[in-house]
Design an enzyme around this catalytic site. Structure first.
Site, mmCIF file in Angstrom:
data_model
loop_
_atom_site.group_PDB
_atom_site.id
_atom_site.type_symbol
_atom_site.label_atom_id
_atom_site.label_comp_id
_atom_site.label_asym_id
_atom_site.label_seq_id
_atom_site.Cartn_x
_atom_site.Cartn_y
_atom_site.Cartn_z
ATOM 1 C CG MET A 14 15.960 -1.565 -34.985
ATOM 2 S SD MET A 14 17.271 -0.375 -35.323
ATOM 3 C CE MET A 14 18.422 -1.365 -36.262
ATOM 4 N NE ARG A 34 2.507 -8.654 -32.799
ATOM 5 C CZ ARG A 34 3.098 -8.830 -31.628
ATOM 6 N NH1 ARG A 34 3.323 -10.039 -31.191
ATOM 7 N NH2 ARG A 34 3.514 -7.797 -30.917
ATOM 8 C CB VAL A 76 9.925 -9.638 -35.625
ATOM 9 C CG1 VAL A 76 9.000 -9.171 -36.741
ATOM 10 C CG2 VAL A 76 10.540 -10.977 -35.979
ATOM 11 C CB ALA A 78 16.362 -12.038 -31.303
ATOM 12 C CB SER A 128 25.498 -2.288 -35.869
ATOM 13 O OG SER A 128 25.870 -1.430 -34.816
ATOM 14 N N GLY A 129 23.672 0.249 -35.523
ATOM 15 C CA GLY A 129 23.586 1.705 -35.686
ATOM 16 C C GLY A 129 22.325 2.272 -35.070
ATOM 17 C CG ASN A 186 25.615 -5.819 -30.165
ATOM 18 O OD1 ASN A 186 25.990 -5.284 -31.201
ATOM 19 N ND2 ASN A 186 24.342 -5.964 -29.877
ATOM 20 N NE ARG A 287 25.922 -2.691 -20.611
ATOM 21 C CZ ARG A 287 25.390 -2.339 -21.769
ATOM 22 N NH1 ARG A 287 24.141 -2.657 -22.041
ATOM 23 N NH2 ARG A 287 26.084 -1.669 -22.659
#
Ligand code: NDP
Length: 464
Positions: A14, A34, A76, A78, A128-129, A186, A287
């Site tokens: 991302m 990093r 980075v 979460a 988002s995306g 989400n 899920r």
């Protein structure tokens, strides 16, 4: 190069895409990662954008490269990495420098970080995306003090997706409001995906259709009321073949769904808020159950396969059921946002949230424009009773009922569609059955109840 307009930390999937997007929109950007070799490789591969990107190999070099007051995006993972990165960065920054956490933070962490920052500028934004969105235009949901948002909104507007020239980037409210809205996004995504998977199961197991035929149906639906990114990609996924074996790709993918936890956060938060989102909760549950492969195989060996074959079901009925299911799923999501808005005092702008989801994000769909209008015209009311959507539900809930009933009689699990239907039936029943719950509670716990006949008394004759 003179100092850059902005900085970004974390050149993963991302972050790299977002940094390229920012550079491409004319904002020079300093980057740090990093693992330093990733930064070097990113810059080397950035082609025409290389002149707008300043690769740095230490945090001090990174900070020094950005014009003050600085704006720095963190991309980075979460959780702890965000806290660690903030702790490493703050001592190098001035009191006006802004840190923007653009990862998928839990909104409670964002609210905590905003409180810990005190007078130091901090924003939490939901992006988002996926990778493509980040690179070419994501949907952006901002949270934190408005003045901090206003400092960077021109950049966020520029890089965001556009719906007919309107940027899909909106300030949602204070503290973790942006990440909260992203979490509900989400959650809706989980439910929408699950409902699509359920009608896929009807087509595959009930009607015996092959993946390519199913893909064509989704492709057709994408031309109608269900037009959406998720229906579009479902059509593509179902029609794809494995280049190595020539087999339909879908047929050789293990049926165990992964998750990173944002759907679960939404479900947990909904319980805290007492906000009913059964279709989203069902999708999270589905899920979880999907990953129990061995148990499911043992269950099939024990109970035998279900009589899944359905003799006849028009595709129009399935499409109609999906329309009803989708409306009910979004209605639940928006009702949850309304509940959070009251609980946290955020004044979340529901119509603007529907608008910001119209492009760039995973749940973008044709229906969201009408939802934005319906939410604006019916403030404080559930989307399902807004006239335009009430009419749609009147037209389509019969099909949803028919499909869920077929699922029940043919052993095809459809937790999200069935939960959507149960929500609809509960919400359209003036006198439900909770009087029995109240009677039971009073019987065993003397909890009392409210009478509807005007007589005095709050206990039944069973009370000792
Ligand atoms: P990646 O795993 O691709 O990249 C993670 C990046 O963070 C790498 O640059 C990595 O550096 C760095 N990093 C990892 N741990 C630390 C740490 N402890 N301290 C400093 N840097 C660290 O992740 P994504 O780009 O996919 O995701 C980034 C954020 O964006 C996450 O919060 C994710 O949930 C969110 N997000 C992801 C989406 C997606 O579709 N992938 C969509 C929307 C949001 P190194 O190279 O050294 O490992």
């Amino acid at each position: 190069m003179s100092k850059t307009t902005i900085g970004l930390i974390g050149l993963g999937t991302m972050g790299a895409a977002l940094a390229s997007n920012i550079a491409e929109k004319g904002y020079p950007i300093a980057v740090w990662n990093r693992t330093g070799s990733v930064t070097t490789a990113f810059h080397a591969e950035s082609g025409a954008l290389a002149d707008s990107i300043v690769p740095t190999q230490s945090l001090q070099e990174f900070v020094d490269a950005i014009e003050t007051p600085r704006a720095i995006i963190l991309m980075v993972p979460a959780g702890d990495p965000v806290d660690q990165q903030i702790a490493a960065l703050r001592p190098l920054l001035g009191p006006d420098d802004l840190i923007i956490d653009a990862g998928n933070a839990n909104f409670r962490d964002t609210s905590r970080r905003a409180a810990e920052a005190g007078d130091l500028p901090f924003l939490g934004i939901g992006v988002s995306g996926g990778e493509e969105g980040a690179r070419f235009g994501p949907s952006i949901m901002g949270g934190g003090k408005r003045e901090y948002w206003d400092r960077v909104s021109h950049i966020l507007n520029a890089i965001s997706a556009k719906y007919q020239d309107t940027p899909c980037a909106t300030w949602m409210g204070e503290e973790g409001a942006g990440h909260f809205v992203k979490a509900v996004h989400n959650g809706i995504e989980y439910a929408d995906m699950q409902m699509i998977a359920e009608v896929y199961a009807v087509m595959r197991d009930g009607l015996g259709q092959d993946a390519a035929t199913i893909g064509k149906t989704f492709e057709g639906w994408n031309e109608g009321p269900l037009q959406s990114y998720l229906i579009e990609i479902s059509g593509k996924v179902a029609q794809a073949t494995d280049p190595d074996t020539g087999a339909p790709m879908l047929d050789i993918i293990e049926d165990a769904a992964g998750q990173k936890g944002t759907g679960r956060w939404t479900a947990i938060e909904a319980q805290h808020l007492a906000a009913p989102i059964p279709a989203i909760e069902a999708a999270v549950m589905a899920r979880n159950l999907s990953s129990r492969l061995a148990e499911r195989a043992a269950g099939e060996a024990l109970f035998g396969t279900a009589p899944t074959a359905i003799s006849d079901l028009p595709m129009e009925t399935l499409e109609s059921a999906m329309i009803a299911g989708k409306i009910l799923c979004y209605a639940q999501g928006f009702a949850m946002i309304e509940a959070a808005s009251e609980q946290f005092g955020w004044s979340l702008p529901l119509p603007d949230i529907a608008k910001v989801w119209r492009e760039g994000c995973i749940i973008r769909s044709a229906m969201l424009n009408d939802m934005a209008q319906a939410l604006a015209e019916n403030p404080g009311r559930n989307l399902m009773v807004a006239p335009a959507f009430a009419d749609l539900l009147k037209a389509h809930h019969g099909a949803l009922r028919q499909v869920v009933a077929l699922g029940a009689t043919h052993g095809i699990a459809m937790p999200a569609l069935a939960s959507g239907l149960a929500y609809f039936d509960t919400m359209r029943t003036a006198r439900g059955s909770a009087n029995m719950i109240q009677g039971q509670r009073d019987f065993f716990g003397a909890h009392g109840f409210k009478r509807i006949d005007g007589h005095p008394g709050t206990h039944g004759p069973w009370a000792m």
